[in-house]
Design a protein around this motif. Structure first.
Motif, PDB file in Angstrom:
ATOM      1  N   GLN A   1       4.404  74.800  33.274  1.00  0.00           N
ATOM      2  CA  GLN A   1       3.260  75.576  33.713  1.00  0.00           C
ATOM      3  C   GLN A   1       2.209  74.634  34.292  1.00  0.00           C
ATOM      4  O   GLN A   1       2.225  73.438  34.057  1.00  0.00           O
ATOM      5  CB  GLN A   1       2.666  76.376  32.540  1.00  0.00           C
ATOM      6  CG  GLN A   1       1.975  75.540  31.470  1.00  0.00           C
ATOM      7  CD  GLN A   1       2.940  75.052  30.424  1.00  0.00           C
ATOM      8  OE1 GLN A   1       4.150  74.927  30.673  1.00  0.00           O
ATOM      9  NE2 GLN A   1       2.433  74.731  29.239  1.00  0.00           N
ATOM     10  N   VAL A   2       1.275  75.209  35.042  1.00  0.00           N
ATOM     11  CA  VAL A   2       0.235  74.418  35.683  1.00  0.00           C
ATOM     12  C   VAL A   2      -0.769  73.933  34.631  1.00  0.00           C
ATOM     13  O   VAL A   2      -1.271  74.717  33.834  1.00  0.00           O
ATOM     14  CB  VAL A   2      -0.487  75.246  36.751  1.00  0.00           C
ATOM     15  CG1 VAL A   2      -1.694  74.489  37.300  1.00  0.00           C
ATOM     16  CG2 VAL A   2       0.468  75.614  37.889  1.00  0.00           C
ATOM     17  N   GLN A   3      -1.018  72.641  34.647  1.00  0.00           N
ATOM     18  CA  GLN A   3      -2.036  72.058  33.769  1.00  0.00           C
ATOM     19  C   GLN A   3      -2.820  71.009  34.526  1.00  0.00           C
ATOM     20  O   GLN A   3      -2.287  70.320  35.393  1.00  0.00           O
ATOM     21  CB  GLN A   3      -1.391  71.424  32.531  1.00  0.00           C
ATOM     22  CG  GLN A   3      -0.919  72.428  31.502  1.00  0.00           C
ATOM     23  CD  GLN A   3      -0.495  71.772  30.203  1.00  0.00           C
ATOM     24  OE1 GLN A   3       0.021  70.668  30.200  1.00  0.00           O
ATOM     25  NE2 GLN A   3      -0.719  72.466  29.097  1.00  0.00           N
ATOM     26  N   LEU A   4      -4.093  70.892  34.161  1.00  0.00           N
ATOM     27  CA  LEU A   4      -4.977  69.882  34.725  1.00  0.00           C
ATOM     28  C   LEU A   4      -5.675  69.169  33.581  1.00  0.00           C
ATOM     29  O   LEU A   4      -6.170  69.833  32.654  1.00  0.00           O
ATOM     30  CB  LEU A   4      -6.021  70.525  35.638  1.00  0.00           C
ATOM     31  CG  LEU A   4      -5.501  71.317  36.834  1.00  0.00           C
ATOM     32  CD1 LEU A   4      -6.641  72.096  37.476  1.00  0.00           C
ATOM     33  CD2 LEU A   4      -4.859  70.389  37.850  1.00  0.00           C
ATOM     34  N   VAL A   5      -5.741  67.850  33.643  1.00  0.00           N
ATOM     35  CA  VAL A   5      -6.410  67.077  32.607  1.00  0.00           C
ATOM     36  C   VAL A   5      -7.367  66.095  33.264  1.00  0.00           C
ATOM     37  O   VAL A   5      -6.944  65.208  34.010  1.00  0.00           O
ATOM     38  CB  VAL A   5      -5.403  66.320  31.723  1.00  0.00           C
ATOM     39  CG1 VAL A   5      -6.147  65.484  30.679  1.00  0.00           C
ATOM     40  CG2 VAL A   5      -4.441  67.287  31.043  1.00  0.00           C
ATOM     41  N   GLU A   6      -8.670  66.257  32.981  1.00  0.00           N
ATOM     42  CA  GLU A   6      -9.675  65.362  33.537  1.00  0.00           C
ATOM     43  C   GLU A   6      -9.946  64.206  32.578  1.00  0.00           C
ATOM     44  O   GLU A   6      -9.798  64.336  31.364  1.00  0.00           O
ATOM     45  CB  GLU A   6     -11.014  66.081  33.786  1.00  0.00           C
ATOM     46  CG  GLU A   6     -10.955  67.297  34.665  1.00  0.00           C
ATOM     47  CD  GLU A   6     -10.920  68.583  33.879  1.00  0.00           C
ATOM     48  OE1 GLU A   6     -11.374  69.615  34.392  1.00  0.00           O
ATOM     49  OE2 GLU A   6     -10.427  68.554  32.731  1.00  0.00           O
ATOM     50  N   SER A   7     -10.379  63.089  33.159  1.00  0.00           N
ATOM     51  CA  SER A   7     -10.841  61.953  32.374  1.00  0.00           C
ATOM     52  C   SER A   7     -11.758  61.111  33.246  1.00  0.00           C
ATOM     53  O   SER A   7     -11.870  61.356  34.459  1.00  0.00           O
ATOM     54  CB  SER A   7      -9.661  61.113  31.873  1.00  0.00           C
ATOM     55  OG  SER A   7      -8.947  60.565  32.961  1.00  0.00           O
ATOM     56  N   TYR A 110     -10.434  80.216  41.584  1.00  0.00           N
ATOM     57  CA  TYR A 110      -9.501  79.260  40.997  1.00  0.00           C
ATOM     58  C   TYR A 110      -8.930  79.800  39.685  1.00  0.00           C
ATOM     59  O   TYR A 110      -9.673  80.242  38.818  1.00  0.00           O
ATOM     60  CB  TYR A 110     -10.181  77.921  40.757  1.00  0.00           C
ATOM     61  CG  TYR A 110     -10.620  77.249  42.034  1.00  0.00           C
ATOM     62  CD1 TYR A 110     -11.809  77.609  42.651  1.00  0.00           C
ATOM     63  CD2 TYR A 110      -9.830  76.274  42.634  1.00  0.00           C
ATOM     64  CE1 TYR A 110     -12.194  77.011  43.837  1.00  0.00           C
ATOM     65  CE2 TYR A 110     -10.216  75.660  43.812  1.00  0.00           C
ATOM     66  CZ  TYR A 110     -11.411  76.038  44.413  1.00  0.00           C
ATOM     67  OH  TYR A 110     -11.786  75.445  45.586  1.00  0.00           O
ATOM     68  N   LYS A 111      -7.608  79.729  39.577  1.00  0.00           N
ATOM     69  CA  LYS A 111      -6.925  80.312  38.426  1.00  0.00           C
ATOM     70  C   LYS A 111      -6.778  79.335  37.265  1.00  0.00           C
ATOM     71  O   LYS A 111      -6.804  79.734  36.110  1.00  0.00           O
ATOM     72  CB  LYS A 111      -5.542  80.798  38.861  1.00  0.00           C
ATOM     73  CG  LYS A 111      -4.735  81.491  37.789  1.00  0.00           C
ATOM     74  CD  LYS A 111      -3.418  81.998  38.355  1.00  0.00           C
ATOM     75  CE  LYS A 111      -2.593  82.721  37.300  1.00  0.00           C
ATOM     76  NZ  LYS A 111      -1.298  83.204  37.855  1.00  0.00           N
ATOM     77  N   TYR A 112      -6.619  78.045  37.583  1.00  0.00           N
ATOM     78  CA  TYR A 112      -6.326  77.049  36.556  1.00  0.00           C
ATOM     79  C   TYR A 112      -7.452  76.028  36.480  1.00  0.00           C
ATOM     80  O   TYR A 112      -7.923  75.536  37.515  1.00  0.00           O
ATOM     81  CB  TYR A 112      -5.015  76.330  36.865  1.00  0.00           C
ATOM     82  CG  TYR A 112      -3.835  77.255  37.032  1.00  0.00           C
ATOM     83  CD1 TYR A 112      -3.366  77.568  38.303  1.00  0.00           C
ATOM     84  CD2 TYR A 112      -3.207  77.822  35.929  1.00  0.00           C
ATOM     85  CE1 TYR A 112      -2.292  78.426  38.470  1.00  0.00           C
ATOM     86  CE2 TYR A 112      -2.127  78.674  36.088  1.00  0.00           C
ATOM     87  CZ  TYR A 112      -1.680  78.976  37.362  1.00  0.00           C
ATOM     88  OH  TYR A 112      -0.616  79.829  37.513  1.00  0.00           O
ATOM     89  N   TRP A 113      -7.841  75.680  35.252  1.00  0.00           N
ATOM     90  CA  TRP A 113      -8.956  74.765  35.019  1.00  0.00           C
ATOM     91  C   TRP A 113      -8.576  73.714  33.983  1.00  0.00           C
ATOM     92  O   TRP A 113      -7.825  73.987  33.048  1.00  0.00           O
ATOM     93  CB  TRP A 113     -10.172  75.533  34.504  1.00  0.00           C
ATOM     94  CG  TRP A 113     -10.783  76.430  35.520  1.00  0.00           C
ATOM     95  CD1 TRP A 113     -10.355  77.666  35.886  1.00  0.00           C
ATOM     96  CD2 TRP A 113     -11.919  76.137  36.331  1.00  0.00           C
ATOM     97  NE1 TRP A 113     -11.164  78.178  36.878  1.00  0.00           N
ATOM     98  CE2 TRP A 113     -12.149  77.255  37.169  1.00  0.00           C
ATOM     99  CE3 TRP A 113     -12.788  75.049  36.436  1.00  0.00           C
ATOM    100  CZ2 TRP A 113     -13.191  77.309  38.097  1.00  0.00           C
ATOM    101  CZ3 TRP A 113     -13.831  75.108  37.341  1.00  0.00           C
ATOM    102  CH2 TRP A 113     -14.020  76.231  38.166  1.00  0.00           C
ATOM    103  N   GLY A 114      -9.128  72.531  34.168  1.00  0.00           N
ATOM    104  CA  GLY A 114      -9.021  71.516  33.138  1.00  0.00           C
ATOM    105  C   GLY A 114     -10.061  71.753  32.060  1.00  0.00           C
ATOM    106  O   GLY A 114     -10.862  72.692  32.126  1.00  0.00           O
ATOM    107  N   GLN A 115     -10.073  70.865  31.061  1.00  0.00           N
ATOM    108  CA  GLN A 115     -10.963  71.038  29.915  1.00  0.00           C
ATOM    109  C   GLN A 115     -12.358  70.485  30.162  1.00  0.00           C
ATOM    110  O   GLN A 115     -13.285  70.777  29.411  1.00  0.00           O
ATOM    111  CB  GLN A 115     -10.345  70.359  28.678  1.00  0.00           C
ATOM    112  CG  GLN A 115     -10.581  68.857  28.564  1.00  0.00           C
ATOM    113  CD  GLN A 115      -9.778  68.021  29.569  1.00  0.00           C
ATOM    114  OE1 GLN A 115      -8.929  68.544  30.294  1.00  0.00           O
ATOM    115  NE2 GLN A 115     -10.049  66.722  29.603  1.00  0.00           N
TER     116      GLN A 115
END
Length: 123
Positions: A1-7, A110-115
Motif C-alpha cells: 500500500q502507499v506510504q510516506l515517511v518524512e524525516s 491528496y489521498k495519502y499523507w505522511g506523519q
C-alpha cells in the motif's frame, strides 16, 4: 500500500538550513505528484511546494520561493525539500502528500499523507 515517511526536521537558527526527506513506498515517486504542506499551531494547513508526476515540474508558495527547493531521487524513491534561509515564520509541522497526478494547493486533493516532521526556527 502507499506510504510516506518524512524525516529531517529539527531546531535551527534563523538563516539556517534543513533538508526534509519523504520516503515513498507502494509507488514510484515519478508516478504521482508529491506535495509538501505545513501547519503551524492555530493555522490551516498550507501548500509549500510540489513536484509533478513524470516531467517533475516544480511549484512553490510565494512565501518560500527562492529559499526552498523540491527534488526527487528515483533510485532512493525519495522526495526532498531543501530549505535555506529559514525564518521563524517557517516554524510548523511539515507533511508530504500524494495520490494525484497533478499538483494542487488544496490539501483535500491528496489521498495519502505522511506523519509529519517538526521544523522549529528559533534563536
Amino acid at each position: 500500500q502507499v506510504q510516506l515517511v518524512e524525516s529531517g526536521g529539527g531546531l535551527v537558527q534563523p538563516g539556517g538550513s534543513l533538508r526534509l526527506s519523504c520516503v515513498a513506498s507502494g509507488f514510484t515517486v515519478d508516478y504521482y505528484a508529491i506535495g509538501w504542506f505545513r501547519q503551524a499551531p492555530g493555522k490551516e494547513r498550507e501548500g509549500v511546494s510540489c513536484i509533478s508526476s513524470r516531467e517533475g515540474d516544480t511549484y512553490y508558495a510565494d512565501s518560500v520561493e527562492g529559499r526552498f527547493t523540491v527534488s526527487r531521487e528515483k533510485f532512493e524513491n525519495t522526495v526532498y525539500l531543501q530549505m535555506d534561509s529559514l525564518k521563524p515564520e517557517d516554524t510548523a509541522v511539515y507533511y508530504c502528500a500524494t495520490g494525484d497526478f497533478l499538483c494542487d494547493n488544496d490539501p483535500s486533493a491528496y489521498k495519502y499523507w505522511g506523519q509529519g516532521t517538526q521544523v522549529t526556527v528559533s534563536s
